[in-house]
Scaffold this active site. Structure first.
Site, PDB file in Angstrom:
ATOM      1  N   SER A 243       0.841  -1.190   0.000  1.00 52.89           N
ATOM      2  CA  SER A 243       0.000   0.000   0.000  1.00 52.89           C
ATOM      3  C   SER A 243       0.879   1.243   0.000  1.00 52.89           C
ATOM      4  CB  SER A 243      -0.905   0.010   1.236  1.00 52.89           C
ATOM      5  OG  SER A 243      -0.130   0.151   2.411  1.00 52.89           O
ATOM      6  N   LYS A 244       0.230   2.393   0.059  1.00 52.59           N
ATOM      7  CA  LYS A 244       0.936   3.676   0.006  1.00 52.59           C
ATOM      8  C   LYS A 244       2.015   3.793   1.086  1.00 52.59           C
ATOM      9  CE  LYS A 244      -0.583   6.546  -3.246  1.00 52.59           C
ATOM     10  NZ  LYS A 244       0.351   7.257  -4.146  1.00 52.59           N
ATOM     11  N   ARG A 245       1.773   3.171   2.237  1.00 51.45           N
ATOM     12  CA  ARG A 245       2.741   3.339   3.317  1.00 51.45           C
ATOM     13  C   ARG A 245       4.082   2.687   2.994  1.00 51.45           C
ATOM     14  NH1 ARG A 245      -0.615  -0.683   5.091  1.00 51.45           N
ATOM     15  NH2 ARG A 245       0.356  -2.652   5.751  1.00 51.45           N
TER      16      ARG A 245
END
Length: 472
Positions: A243-245
């Site tokens: 994901s974005k993290r």
């Protein structure tokens, strides 16, 4: 049988890196088997699909270099065909109208949740022999539901996971057309795969539950079921879903971060597939070796360090003149004016050749060579404190004296001049090289001093040395 695969993204956002891997595997499988590939835009989600997302997907595929034999096809342009198949299924008793209201469906869900059961449609409007259906209510636009088999099991042989099966009692009757007549995803996919003669469906394993439903629709249409290969998901370094993290997840984010498409493709092909211990593959080698038999069942972890290593490899291998052209947009982003002239291109190519082995991305390379194109360099404060001092002042002054007297500005002449400074002052090369680099580059690392001085040029070199002296 002619192998035919398809890549079918939904245009509800950017092309995810996992979607890019699916596109790659589908492409390679078709090419390996001398088959064809289809690009299909699955845009039936009218609320979430956007022209901007379509454009972003097409841009990503173009950057990766994927060419398709057919398409792009758009599902929204095939509604007449879907309506035709819905009518056929209704006529043959494989589908039926359902007049349940949203309130009634919500009540069904609540009852199931209270019993700690899986929420499902209870078959109120499903026609059965001897069953009396409710009176058709006024003012309700019915949906069309697929009449899924209730007995036995639905099975298919997955080319990655092997035999997969589910009891039909676990599958309720899927809506294939909404109240406004628009078709739904699982239904459209089957019609498209039939019409486009898709033989192999390669996609993420989050679609396995959809596949059971789709298999039954294929059978109801009396059409052959394609072979399926479901790819395990990609995880981040921490074992969680990517994901974005974890950093960039959209394909064009990797362009923005200075990666080459060859590196991204080479990295993606090794996420869940292997050919012995080989890590670096040309495109032709990927096509030659790729086989679904060597695709792993388990999830793959994304490793940014490995991607950076691959990117550096491809940057070093690429023709310097070509890499220089790719670098121009990244120089522009950091305020360096570029030109499309032979003189500028020649100089930029030399700068790339000198620095490429010290860089892992185009962003890093642009920042590294910025000092060659600007008048005012930014000096690293730590380097300045250690190297631009009273102790280094005589060195810098001697450099100005010897370098200003040179009539030629060539690497071999510059090398001799720097060595002459060490002899004149009876100091080691470190005492000369470090202050010199800091003064003309702004940091203590750069290519060989003779090469660095040559690229900076005589006028700028002397100006920067004088400014460094003035700082002391």
């Amino acid at each position: 049988m002619m192998i035919k695969t398809r890549f079918a993204p939904s245009p509800t956002g950017y092309l995810h890196i996992g979607g890019a891997r699916t596109a790659l595997f589908s492409h390679l499988f078709a090419l390996h088997n001398k088959g064809t590939t289809v690009l299909r835009i699955e845009d039936t989600d009218l609320e979430r699909s956007t022209p901007e997302a379509v454009e972003a997907i097409m841009e990503s595929l173009a950057w990766l270099g994927f060419d398709y034999d057919e398409g792009p096809y758009y599902q929204t342009k095939r509604f007449d065909r879907y309506k035709e198949v819905v009518e056929e299924l209704l006529e043959k008793g494989h589908a039926y109208y359902c007049y349940c209201t949203q309130e009634e469906l919500a009540e069904m869900r609540a009852v199931a949740e209270a019993k700690k059961e899986k929420p499902r449609y209870d078959g109120t409007w499903r026609p059965e022999p001897g069953k009396t259906l409710p009176t058709i209510p006024e003012g309700i636009k019915p949906v069309v539901r697929f009449k899924n088999p209730q007995m036995g099991a639905t099975s298919f042989s997955d080319l990655v996971h092997g035999n997969l099966s589910v009891q039909n009692s676990e599958l309720d009757d899927l809506i294939i057309a909404r109240g406004d007549g628009s078709p739904t995803y699982n239904f459209c996919v089957v019609v498209d795969d039939v019409d486009m003669e898709i033989t192999h469906v390669i996609r993420g394993d989050d679609h396995i539950n959809n596949t059971y439903r789709q298999v039954n629709i294929f059978k109801a249409m009396g059409k052959p079921v394609p072979q399926f290969a479901h790819l395990a998901m990609i995880l981040g370094d921490d074992g969680q879903k990517l994901s974005k993290r974890h950093g960039a997840v959209g394909v064009m984010e990797y362009y923005d971060r200075g990666f080459l498409p060859e590196a991204v493709i080479n990295y993606l092909v090794r996420l869940g597939w292997s050919h012995g211990d080989q890590e670096i593959f040309s495109w032709d080698e990927m096509v030659q070796f790729f086989d679904l038999k060597n695709v792993n069942k388990s999830a793959s972890a994304f490793n940014t360090s490995k991607l950076l290593w691959l990117n550096q490899h491809y940057m070093i291998e690429k023709n310097p003149a070509e890499l220089a052209q790719l670098l121009k947009p990244f120089l522009a982003k950091i305020g360096v004016a570029t030109e499309d002239t032979p003189a500028f291109d020649n100089f930029l190519t030399k700068a790339v050749e000198a620095h490429v082995k010290r860089s892992e991305t185009l962003v890093e390379l642009a920042e590294m060579i910025k000092y060659l194109f600007i008048d005012e360099i930014e000096m690293d404060e730590s380097a300045k404190a250690k190297q631009i001092t009273e102790a280094s002042k005589p060195v810098l002054e001697e450099l100005v004296r010897l370098l200003s007297a040179l009539s030629e500005w060539e690497p071999e002449v510059l090398d001799a001049a720097v060595k002459q400074v060490t002899q004149n002052l009876e100091v080691g090369m470190g005492k000369v090289g470090m202050p010199l680099r800091t003064a003309i580059v702004g940091r203590t690392n750069s290519p060989n001093l003779d090469e660095t001085l040559y690229l900076v040029g005589k006028e700028r070199t002397l100006e920067r040395l004088e400014k460094a002296i003035a700082m002391i």
